[in-house]
Design a protein around this motif. Structure first.
Motif, short mmCIF file in Angstrom:
data_model
loop_
_atom_site.label_atom_id
_atom_site.label_comp_id
_atom_site.label_asym_id
_atom_site.label_seq_id
_atom_site.Cartn_x
_atom_site.Cartn_y
_atom_site.Cartn_z
N UNK A 1 -14.08 -12.83 0.02
CA UNK A 1 -13.20 -11.76 -0.92
C UNK A 1 -12.24 -11.10 0.35
N UNK A 2 -10.95 -11.43 0.21
CA UNK A 2 -9.90 -10.88 0.91
C UNK A 2 -9.65 -9.27 0.62
N UNK A 3 -9.85 -8.18 1.39
CA UNK A 3 -9.96 -6.76 0.83
C UNK A 3 -9.32 -5.99 1.81
N UNK A 4 -8.57 -5.26 1.31
CA UNK A 4 -7.57 -4.27 2.08
C UNK A 4 -7.85 -2.89 1.72
N UNK A 5 -8.27 -2.17 2.08
CA UNK A 5 -8.49 -0.61 1.81
C UNK A 5 -7.20 0.33 2.33
N UNK A 6 -6.82 1.12 1.43
CA UNK A 6 -5.90 2.21 1.74
C UNK A 6 -6.46 3.60 1.06
N UNK A 7 -7.14 4.18 1.70
CA UNK A 7 -7.76 5.38 1.42
C UNK A 7 -8.52 5.36 0.08
N UNK A 8 -8.15 5.73 -0.92
CA UNK A 8 -8.95 5.69 -2.35
C UNK A 8 -8.42 4.66 -3.26
N UNK A 9 -7.64 3.60 -2.55
CA UNK A 9 -7.18 2.54 -3.18
C UNK A 9 -7.56 1.21 -2.33
N UNK A 10 -7.94 0.00 -3.07
CA UNK A 10 -8.36 -1.17 -2.49
C UNK A 10 -7.38 -2.32 -3.44
N UNK A 11 -6.91 -3.26 -2.43
CA UNK A 11 -6.49 -4.44 -2.99
C UNK A 11 -7.38 -5.63 -2.55
N UNK A 12 -7.45 -6.66 -3.47
CA UNK A 12 -8.60 -7.56 -3.28
C UNK A 12 -7.98 -8.86 -3.71
N UNK A 13 -8.41 -10.04 -2.86
CA UNK A 13 -7.95 -11.48 -3.46
C UNK A 13 -9.32 -12.28 -3.22
N UNK A 14 -9.75 -12.87 -4.26
CA UNK A 14 -10.77 -13.60 -4.55
C UNK A 14 -10.75 -14.74 -5.49
#
Length: 550
Positions: free
Chosen positions: A325-338
């Motif tokens: 799971x490719x996960x990128x965090x930005x504070x209270x937001x998260x972007x994921x690719x899986x």
């Protein structure tokens, strides 16, 4: 409008669909959130506030529990006390899959969680003093009503047993789409909250798009009020008490997930695309680590996420098979690719708490939040697509070092042979997936964190000038009238290609060309080894013809 990543791999796709996934709504009684309003409500309920004290408040919570247990026993609905950390939704889903359940409440799970509790302070004369909320919020019983709705599938209403009976409504958009697609005759296979196979992807996409419509907010309100008063609140206040005291919930959006699901024709092709995507983007996006673990792996604890809310990383959740799971965090937001299932690549954006952003949180703002999340998702996919399939035209390469003009200001060109501009390009790539863009100060901090360069050597003024140079070349644009900037997709492709070509191809080739003898060959060469050897030999011949080597 299709995103960059979907356009690149359109030949490998059978279809795609966007869907609103998990949605959490806060249900609250507005008058019960402050002391004066709570006292007025108590007077309307009981006729006066003479009995407004801690004892009667606790009795009301106890009455909620006794009534609920008696009802569950009479109707043979399992009422189970859960331990901390237990995934209650999964437990209810297992029960739902193994039992024949009719629409309505089919399971109640009880757990401890922080809840709003009022404390009635008495004066020295025995009269009621000010009402205060206990701080920190004490742990009290919360009752999770798991409900099967004919239109929305499995949903959960979690309610506190203490007045003013705050609640959360948790549902999943895929459950709604599955119910509507089944009514429309669209064949599908569903795994958890994802459709792994679809007979008609276009028809399914039309059904999923209805969740992004303006009228969805009213549908959600109707869904909440269909169950929350007659199924949950009735154990604390019967219908006559609700009417007499004018108890009425208001709703706001707390959490939301929005996903784009790419249905590949071949699972092997999907896996190759995904692994290559991770390998090519983890460096430019400045990710901390990439891990692939075989077997089971628990989700990261939320406490760790709070300690470092801006960390970027790839983690592994509990899979049915090997998954990254490719996960990128930005504070209270998260972007994921899986990956989901055998042939579905899923890209997801999550807002964990809408209170952190000035988007509006009331239920009528639901469509606007969906639009914002879709924009963040498409921007992220454009960034990933630019990094994954990069190219530079001859004209761009020739004109890049030449001076340019931004407005009335003449600025220098971009020479990636200098260490300063390479650091700037790498920093811009690292900041390219930021949902809100970046400032000159953000660029300075990113350069310092990546290079260790002291602030005295590179400050905000130099960063502002370098941003002007990138703007003049059409690689970065200004966001409205703010002082924030974002990369342009075409410019992002150019920067990525130039850095990749220089660091991954030109430098290794130049180093290899200086070796008089080739290094030892592998015992079991692969096709890639043969291609690399041919390329190395061809480059050495080219360097000889150009006179670069003897």
């Amino acid at each position: 409008m299709p995103d960059q990543l979907s356009t690149i791999y359109s030949d490998f796709l059978e279809g795609s669909y966007d869907c609103v996934d998990r949605v959490v709504l806060n249900a609250y009684f507005g008058r019960g959130q402050f002391g004066g309003g709570f006292r007025l409500w108590w007077r309307a309920l009981n006729g006066s506030d003479e009995n407004l004290d801690d004892t009667h408040l606790m009795r009301m919570a106890g009455r909620f529990s006794r009534r609920l247990r008696a009802w569950a026993k009479e109707n043979k609905v399992p009422m189970i006390y859960s331990s901390p950390g237990e995934r209650k939704h999964d437990r209810a889903a297992e029960y739902l899959a193994t039992h024949d359940v009719k629409p309505g409440v089919f399971m109640i799970l009880v757990s401890k969680a922080p809840g709003l509790v009022w404390e009635a302070q008495m004066t020295g004369t025995g009269k009621l003093g000010p009402l205060v909320i206990k701080k920190p919020w004490p742990y009290v019983n919360h009752y999770s009503f798991h409900i099967l709705d004919p239109d929305w599938g499995h949903l959960t209403i979690k309610m506190s047993g203490h007045p003013p009976f705050g609640a959360q409504v948790m549902l999943n958009g895929h459950e709604y789409v599955a119910c509507q697609a089944q009514k429309a005759g669209v064949g599908f296979t569903k795994q958890d909250n994802c459709f792994t196979t679809v007979t008609n992807a276009a028809d399914l996409a039309k059904v999923a798009d209805t969740l992004s419509a303006q009228r969805t907010a009213e549908r959600l309100r109707q869904l909440c009020e269909r169950w929350i008063y007659t199924t949950c609140l009735c154990f604390a206040l019967d219908l006559e008490e609700q009417k007499r005291s004018a108890f009425h919930y208001q709703y706001s959006v707390y959490q939301m997930e929005y996903s784009r699901n790419l249905l590949f024709s071949s699972g092997r092709q999907m896996d190759q695309v995904f692994q290559a995507l991770i390998d090519r983007t983890r460096g430019p996006l400045d990710l901390d680590r990439v891990r692939t673990i075989f077997g089971d792996k628990k989700r990261p604890h939320y406490d760790k996420r709070k300690k470092n809310p801006t960390r970027w990383g790839v983690v592994v959740e509990t899979p049915a098979y090997d998954v990254t799971i490719f996960k990128v965090h930005y504070g209270k937001m998260t972007l994921k690719i899986y990956t989901k299932g055998e042939r579905v690549l899923r890209i997801e954006v999550i807002v964990h708490n809408t209170r952190e952003y000035r988007w509006g949180r009331s239920l009528p703002c639901f469509p606007d939040i969906v639009i914002r999340l879709r924009g963040i998702l498409e921007r992220f996919l454009n960034t990933v697509g630019c990094m994954n399939a990069c190219f530079v035209s001859d004209e761009t390469l020739e004109k890049l070092p030449e001076p340019a003009q931004i407005g009335r200001t003449r600025v220098g060109g971009i020479d990636l042979n200098t260490s300063r501009m390479r650091r700037i390009a790498e920093a811009v790539l690292a900041l390219s997936a930021s949902p809100a863009g970046f400032t000159a100060s953000d660029l300075v901090r990113q350069v310092h964190s990546m290079s260790g360069q002291p602030e005295s050597e590179y400050g905000a003024r130099r960063a502002a000038y370098d941003i002007k140079k990138l703007r003049a070349k059409g690689m970065v644009s200004k966001i409205g009238k703010s002082r924030r900037y974002e990369p342009v997709p075409e410019g992002l492709r150019s920067l990525t290609a130039l850095l990749v070509l220089r660091e991954k191809i030109i430098k290794p080739m130049l180093a290899a060309s200086g070796q008089p003898q080739p290094p030892s060959k592998p015992l079991n060469p692969t096709p890639i080894d043969h291609h690399y050897e041919n390329l190395r030999a061809g480059m050495r011949g080219l360097f000889k013809e150009l006179g670069l080597v003897a």
